[in-house]
Design a protein around this motif. Structure first.
Motif, PDB file in Angstrom:
ATOM      1  N   ASP A 458     -48.326 -11.951  28.521  1.00 33.57           N
ATOM      2  CA  ASP A 458     -48.758 -10.807  27.610  1.00 33.57           C
ATOM      3  C   ASP A 458     -47.594 -10.979  26.608  1.00 33.57           C
ATOM      4  O   ASP A 458     -47.748 -11.224  24.547  1.00 33.57           O
ATOM      5  CB  ASP A 458     -48.163  -9.639  28.017  1.00 33.57           C
ATOM      6  CG  ASP A 458     -50.120  -9.530  28.466  1.00 33.57           C
ATOM      7  OD1 ASP A 458     -51.150  -9.881  28.237  1.00 33.57           O
ATOM      8  OD2 ASP A 458     -49.845  -9.008  29.644  1.00 33.57           O
ATOM      9  N   SER A 461     -48.030 -13.989  24.013  1.00 37.91           N
ATOM     10  CA  SER A 461     -48.968 -13.880  23.875  1.00 37.91           C
ATOM     11  C   SER A 461     -48.990 -13.257  21.897  1.00 37.91           C
ATOM     12  O   SER A 461     -49.492 -13.735  21.148  1.00 37.91           O
ATOM     13  CB  SER A 461     -50.175 -13.230  24.309  1.00 37.91           C
ATOM     14  OG  SER A 461     -50.508 -14.136  25.245  1.00 37.91           O
ATOM     15  N   SER A 462     -48.040 -12.196  22.307  1.00 41.89           N
ATOM     16  CA  SER A 462     -47.665 -10.927  20.852  1.00 41.89           C
ATOM     17  C   SER A 462     -46.819 -12.214  19.861  1.00 41.89           C
ATOM     18  O   SER A 462     -46.558 -12.006  19.269  1.00 41.89           O
ATOM     19  CB  SER A 462     -46.796 -10.476  21.769  1.00 41.89           C
ATOM     20  OG  SER A 462     -45.259 -10.886  22.251  1.00 41.89           O
ATOM     21  N   LYS A 463     -46.967 -13.144  21.049  1.00 39.11           N
ATOM     22  CA  LYS A 463     -45.353 -14.086  19.794  1.00 39.11           C
ATOM     23  C   LYS A 463     -46.287 -15.176  19.661  1.00 39.11           C
ATOM     24  O   LYS A 463     -45.698 -16.267  18.252  1.00 39.11           O
ATOM     25  CB  LYS A 463     -44.385 -15.150  20.581  1.00 39.11           C
ATOM     26  CG  LYS A 463     -43.327 -13.816  20.394  1.00 39.11           C
ATOM     27  CD  LYS A 463     -42.405 -14.254  21.591  1.00 39.11           C
ATOM     28  CE  LYS A 463     -41.120 -12.834  21.944  1.00 39.11           C
ATOM     29  NZ  LYS A 463     -40.077 -12.928  20.753  1.00 39.11           N
ATOM     30  N   SER A 498     -39.162 -13.532  25.675  1.00 39.06           N
ATOM     31  CA  SER A 498     -40.204 -13.105  26.547  1.00 39.06           C
ATOM     32  C   SER A 498     -39.293 -12.519  28.002  1.00 39.06           C
ATOM     33  O   SER A 498     -39.820 -11.564  28.767  1.00 39.06           O
ATOM     34  CB  SER A 498     -40.935 -13.983  26.761  1.00 39.06           C
ATOM     35  OG  SER A 498     -41.529 -13.924  25.904  1.00 39.06           O
ATOM     36  N   GLY A 512     -52.094  -5.456  27.069  1.00 46.14           N
ATOM     37  CA  GLY A 512     -51.615  -6.796  28.002  1.00 46.14           C
ATOM     38  C   GLY A 512     -52.444  -6.416  28.705  1.00 46.14           C
ATOM     39  O   GLY A 512     -53.469  -5.824  29.044  1.00 46.14           O
TER      40      GLY A 512
END
Length: 541
Positions: A458, A461-463, A498, A512
């Motif tokens: 998650d 993914s945010s990156k 992360s 997430g």
């Protein structure tokens, strides 16, 4: 014994039977056999379900079904399932707002191109950030992208179904198949000199055709009418499709401790109805090559088919071997291999929608074709699932292979193999992570014993990263392509950050999907997980 003696014996038997049965009520004589047959049928069905799903899965499903019969429970479960579907879909329903449901009154003409460009801008940024997905380097406006786009456009109107009209794409398909076969051992003496095949729409269709063909071939060869196939749990989900589409019973068996196909476990499942076993080179989850030579020997000993899934590795392993990487035998040079699937649209750098299915000889491949003689439209024969096929994609695959050549593929393989090894080394150096098995190719899978790996996903993914989430064990993988070669260090830095983030702030992040992935992996009722996936797909398309 003459005829009179036989008649006398039958009369005595009838009299004895009538005398014995006269003690029972006529209704009982009618009902008891019917009830016995019904009871036997129920028992047969129960054992059939247990045989099909296993005792544990059957009991779990029975318990869940019983629970759902309690008033209000099914309604509650359905509501909770919908929450999960909505979570998976994100704002899926709002995304559909404004989607067109009818033709425009006046056509847009060439203005439709501007409309499409606007829509394309809404896609997520995928350059260098996606696991697999896009295998060609650079951007869509130049280089190899531009070349195959032009090739596809040039032949967009063609269809190899009309082989007497579009002779060019018929030749392109034949040459793509032959060139691909040459990479996979067709010139080796052990291959037999008859390797043949066709182009398909992708790895799934290649696998489907190989399964259907193997089923019909083994029916003609051994008379098998209740076909079964045996595959490792690491084999692609396309085999489940083939099982449902072509009514082939599917056995998924555990892999060994090194995550390769367990030959002994497969051997234990072989019976008189087995038509086929499967190996992958490499498997999609962990990038590990199954023991193809051992599987080939097993298939030969039992006189059954062996399909090798080279969808991912077909345009890497032959070149990796030439570059000196340790690559075990995996192709038609292995005795016992009867069919192979290989995607040209992955590391072959062809346009999406191009794959090849290959067979050891024409006697096997003939069972792939469908010929129709009773149709009023005339005589008809088709080699693949699709009738009409896009000649532009075939032309694009031919252009990709011809433009790159042996030297081009060797250089591409060198770059992605080196990038993969750098990523593998970098992941091993991150405290809290471990590599799944020993990757043989351009795919690195990793998990963790100290944190929720899906929470790490998650954060990644945010990156902007799009990795693949795996189960059994819970893990992630990145399928390394030419897009990743320039961003290896960026990926490793974001992964380290992360991991540190999750260690410092354990628990799901807002929005997430870690809780859903984790819950799905632990949920004993696999039927419910299946329902969730079906409901998600039903609202997504």
């Amino acid at each position: 014994m003459d005829l009179d003696e036989i008649s006398s014996y039958l009369n005595r038997f009838r009299a004895s039977a009538n005398s014995y049965l006269s003690e029972y009520e006529p209704l009982a004589l009618i009902v008891v056999p019917i009830f016995t047959l019904f009871f036997a049928r129920v028992i047969q069905s129960i054992f059939g379900v247990i045989f099909e799903k296993g005792l544990k899965s059957t009991v779990t499903e029975l318990l869940m079904t019983s629970v759902k019969l309690v008033p209000g429970v099914k309604r509650y479960i359905d509501a909770e399932k919908q929450k999960v579907v909505d979570k998976l879909q994100g704002s899926g329903k709002s995304k559909r707002d404004g989607w067109r449901t009818e033709l425009p009154k006046a056509g847009l003409g060439v203005g439709v191109i501007d409309k499409m460009k606007d829509e394309k801008l809404k896609d997520v940024s995928w350059q260098g950030k996606c696991s697999g997905t896009v295998y060609i380097a650079g951007n869509e406006q130049e280089g190899h992208f531009s070349l195959i786009n032009e090739a596809c456009s040039m032949f967009a109107h063609t269809n190899p179904l009309h082989l007497d009209v579009f002779q060019s794409v018929v030749r392109f398909e034949s040459e793509v198949v032959a060139m691909t076969a040459a990479l996979l051992g067709s010139h080796e003496k052990t291959a037999g000199g008859q390797i043949c095949g066709n182009m398909t729409s992708g790895g799934t269709e290649s696998i489907l055709l190989a399964m259907k063909t193997s089923r019909d071939y083994m029916k003609s060869k051994k008379g098998i009418v209740r076909p079964e196939m045996i595959i490792p749990v690491s084999a692609h989900s396309a085999y489940d499709k083939a099982s449902q589409y072509f009514n082939i019973k599917l056995w998924r068996v555990p892999v060994s401790l090194d995550f390769r196909a367990d030959v002994k476990a497969i051997r234990r499942h072989i019976n008189k109805n087995t038509i086929l076993i499967v190996g992958s080179a490499p498997g999609f989850p962990h990038g590990i090559i199954d023991p193809i030579e051992e599987l080939g020997e097993l298939a030969s000993n039992f006189g059954i088919c062996l399909h090798v899934d080279l969808c991912l590795g077909g345009f890497v392993l032959p070149f990796a071997r030439k570059l000196g990487y340790p690559v075990p035998p995996f192709d038609f040079s292995v005795q016992g291999v009867t069919s192979i699937s290989v995607d040209v649209h992955k590391y072959g750098l062809a346009p999406k929608g191009t794959s090849v299915v290959l067979y050891r000889d024409h006697e096997i491949r003939k069972h792939q074709f469908v010929a129709v003689t009773e149709w009023t439209g005339g005589l008809y024969v088709s080699p693949t699932i699709a009738g009409s096929r896009p000649g532009g994609l075939i032309a694009g695959a031919w252009a990709a292979m011809m433009s790159l050549g042996l030297e081009g593929y060797l250089e591409n393989t060198r770059q992605i193999m080196e990038a993969s090894k750098r990523i593998e080394k970098g992941v091993r150096e991150i405290p809290g992570l471990f590599i799944i098995g020993r990757p043989d190719m351009t795919l690195v899978a990793f998990g963790s014993d100290v944190m929720d790996i899906f929470e790490v996903n998650d954060v990644m993914s945010s990156k902007g990263w799009h990795l693949n989430a795996l189960q059994r064990p819970n893990s992630l993988h990145i399928c390394v392509t030419l897009q990743h070669v320039p961003v290896v260090e960026e990926f490793l830095k974001d992964l380290r950050d992360s991991v540190q983030n999750v260690k410092a702030n354990p628990g799901p992040i807002n929005g997430g999907l870690a809780p859903i992935y984790g819950a799905a992996g632990r949920m004993p009722d696999r039927a419910m997980v299946k329902d969730l996936l079906v409901d998600f797909m039903d609202t997504a398309c």
